[in-house]
Design a protein around this motif. Sequence first.
Motif, PDB file in Angstrom:
ATOM      1  N   HIS A 141     -45.929 -40.864  21.184  1.00 41.24           N
ATOM      2  CA  HIS A 141     -46.141 -42.068  20.371  1.00 41.24           C
ATOM      3  C   HIS A 141     -44.888 -42.427  19.586  1.00 41.24           C
ATOM      4  O   HIS A 141     -44.520 -43.595  19.486  1.00 41.24           O
ATOM      5  N   LEU A 142     -44.223 -41.412  19.053  1.00 38.11           N
ATOM      6  CA  LEU A 142     -42.994 -41.669  18.299  1.00 38.11           C
ATOM      7  C   LEU A 142     -41.896 -42.180  19.236  1.00 38.11           C
ATOM      8  O   LEU A 142     -41.148 -43.102  18.887  1.00 38.11           O
ATOM      9  N   LYS A 143     -41.834 -41.596  20.437  1.00 43.50           N
ATOM     10  CA  LYS A 143     -40.801 -42.015  21.393  1.00 43.50           C
ATOM     11  C   LYS A 143     -40.986 -43.480  21.810  1.00 43.50           C
ATOM     12  O   LYS A 143     -40.017 -44.216  21.932  1.00 43.50           O
ATOM     13  N   VAL A 144     -42.240 -43.877  22.025  1.00 46.15           N
ATOM     14  CA  VAL A 144     -42.492 -45.275  22.409  1.00 46.15           C
ATOM     15  C   VAL A 144     -42.140 -46.185  21.221  1.00 46.15           C
ATOM     16  O   VAL A 144     -41.479 -47.216  21.384  1.00 46.15           O
ATOM     17  N   ALA A 145     -42.532 -45.774  20.023  1.00 44.22           N
ATOM     18  CA  ALA A 145     -42.237 -46.584  18.830  1.00 44.22           C
ATOM     19  C   ALA A 145     -40.731 -46.699  18.616  1.00 44.22           C
ATOM     20  O   ALA A 145     -40.235 -47.760  18.221  1.00 44.22           O
ATOM     21  N   ASN A 146     -39.980 -45.642  18.913  1.00 38.50           N
ATOM     22  CA  ASN A 146     -38.525 -45.667  18.736  1.00 38.50           C
ATOM     23  C   ASN A 146     -37.799 -46.375  19.871  1.00 38.50           C
ATOM     24  O   ASN A 146     -36.589 -46.525  19.851  1.00 38.50           O
ATOM     25  N   GLY A 147     -38.555 -46.735  20.911  1.00 41.80           N
ATOM     26  CA  GLY A 147     -37.951 -47.439  22.049  1.00 41.80           C
ATOM     27  C   GLY A 147     -37.323 -46.522  23.082  1.00 41.80           C
ATOM     28  O   GLY A 147     -36.653 -46.987  23.995  1.00 41.80           O
ATOM     29  N   LYS A 148     -37.542 -45.191  22.959  1.00 43.21           N
ATOM     30  CA  LYS A 148     -36.969 -44.308  23.986  1.00 43.21           C
ATOM     31  C   LYS A 148     -37.625 -44.579  25.342  1.00 43.21           C
ATOM     32  O   LYS A 148     -36.972 -44.576  26.374  1.00 43.21           O
ATOM     33  N   TRP A 149     -38.953 -44.785  25.310  1.00 42.36           N
ATOM     34  CA  TRP A 149     -39.670 -45.147  26.546  1.00 42.36           C
ATOM     35  C   TRP A 149     -40.512 -46.378  26.288  1.00 42.36           C
ATOM     36  O   TRP A 149     -40.959 -46.610  25.164  1.00 42.36           O
ATOM     37  N   LYS A 150     -40.749 -47.131  27.387  1.00 42.16           N
ATOM     38  CA  LYS A 150     -41.520 -48.369  27.240  1.00 42.16           C
ATOM     39  C   LYS A 150     -43.013 -48.091  27.113  1.00 42.16           C
ATOM     40  O   LYS A 150     -43.732 -48.775  26.399  1.00 42.16           O
ATOM     41  N   ARG A 151     -43.483 -47.121  27.881  1.00 44.01           N
ATOM     42  CA  ARG A 151     -44.924 -46.823  27.896  1.00 44.01           C
ATOM     43  C   ARG A 151     -45.154 -45.335  27.653  1.00 44.01           C
ATOM     44  O   ARG A 151     -44.327 -44.518  28.071  1.00 44.01           O
ATOM     45  N   PRO A 152     -46.314 -44.983  27.066  1.00 45.79           N
ATOM     46  CA  PRO A 152     -46.600 -43.543  26.928  1.00 45.79           C
ATOM     47  C   PRO A 152     -47.034 -42.969  28.273  1.00 45.79           C
ATOM     48  O   PRO A 152     -47.553 -43.679  29.129  1.00 45.79           O
TER      49      PRO A 152
END
Length: 466
Positions: A141-152
């Motif tokens: 969830h943090l990675k998606v929020a930070n823009g590292k990935w587009k989708r979980p």
Amino acid sequence: MKRCVVLRFLKSPPNQTKTSQEILHHLQNIVDFGKHVMKQFFGENYVHHGEIIQLPLDFVRQLCLKIQPERPECRCDKDMDTLSGFAMCLPNLTRPQSYRLAEHRPLLCIEIKPKCGFIPFSSHVSQEIKHKVCRYCMHQHLKVANGKWKRPSKYCPLDLFSGNKQRMHFALKSLLQEAQNNLKIFKNGELIYGCKDDQDCVSDWNELARHLKPFFFPSNGLVSGPHCTRTIVKELIQVITMTLLSSTDTCRAGDMKTVPVSQGRSYCEASAFNKELVRNGKHKLESSGLPRGCLLYKTLQAQMLDMLDIEGLYPLYSRVEQYLEEFPEERSTLQIDGPYNEAFYEKLLDLSTEDDGTVAFALTKVQQYRIAMTAKDCSIMIALSPCLQDECSEQRSVVLASKSRFTFSVSVLDLDLKPYESIPHQYKLDGEIVNYYLKNVQAKDDPVMSNLFKENEDCTLVLHKV
Ligand SMILES: O=P(O)(O)O[C@@H]1[C@@H](OP(=O)(O)O)[C@H](OP(=O)(O)O)[C@H](O)[C@H](OP(=O)(O)O)[C@H]1OP(=O)(O)O
Ligand SMILES: Nc1ncnc2c1ncn2[C@@H]1O[C@H](COP(=O)(O)OP(=O)(O)OP(=O)(O)O)[C@@H](O)[C@H]1O
């Protein structure tokens, strides 16, 4: 016969270039760590520590120019060392290791970065959620929020590490749906599936099936179309599962059990597989357990050297830090930066968690934590090559698909010991992951919590001093 090897060079930020001696020392540490420590934990056949070689500087410079355009932009914050001429020489793990293959033999290689496969069982954990939802699922969830990935991703490491075939299939299917940096597939050494860099992700199952068809249905007996794609992907998942569960090694630390099986939860509440079961009225997740000799089991055991969780570990790290501030010259005696020799390994075998207040206890836990961190971030490489029935001999590991058979090998890579200095970062990140999850995910799933946040906008769940 030509020898096919992989060369690994050190990289460093542009303003931190090292002397040749420093490079050599660093590489020697990496090799020693693989040889004297990780081989003991993971097993002789799974770890390839490589050797240091010296290359002509002209060759290194030419090589650097040649590979520079191929390097993903996001990785170019560091420069390859072209000044020392030293490099590590490793076997090419995209091809099976067990025997010499003819050069023209087709090769399929699956690289999986499985991440942490257990839920912390430590009593030092301050937030109940960490006993229910695994770090990977929270971190998504943090990675998606930070823009590292587009989708979980729906991948949950606990499903992969469960040893239960149904759960493992689900985990692998989820990796194939959202590969992120957890899955890559290579054909004849070339990336055909997964992310080259963070932006460029290939996830076309039809295209993947087109590449895989000659491996799984060599006599071309299968028609094309969505049914064919599904069948091929299923075959792939089945073969990966079997190779992951295969036991092709034994190791010294083989019987060292870091945690009793009953301790800790064997499933993650956020796993899509688990949620589906709960929706269907089933509440107990099967965890068949992993065979003791397989690489997943070894990886999990090494990961579980993190017995105190970062919350229990951080005060011990501070104790070591305080001691080093007072006695900086002791850093080398404590073997913080190596040498990674037999003595270093022996000290890691003390699994007691009873703190006697000493620096020695704190240091052992810190070093075990670094090993665990390394095992949580390593990758597993499965190399497959089709073989005929009469080629199978006792020395070769063979896996059967419906219409084909493969000789295979399983290896682990990226086993560089995580630096001592990264522990404060781990502590901070852990707090961020958990806080983000509690505030943005769990609160939304839970109407009572959600209202609580709405009513009190100032309510900030700061759990750690960061
Ligand atoms: O902390 P994590 O779990 O995000 O892991 C980092 C990895 O991110 P991931 O979660 O796999 O997308 C991260 O992966 P990427 O480089 O982002 O693909 C690195 O492997 C990082 O290791 P290091 O600090 O470069 O030695 C990893 O950092 P360490 O925590 O292992 O130091
Ligand atoms: N021995 C090998 N055989 C085949 N491929 C390899 C081998 N070692 C590494 N690779 C490939 O190169 C990739 C990067 O390797 P590794 O993570 O060890 O390098 P690194 O120096 O740590 O780079 P980075 O900092 O970008 O992670 C691996 O994910 C794998 O795809």
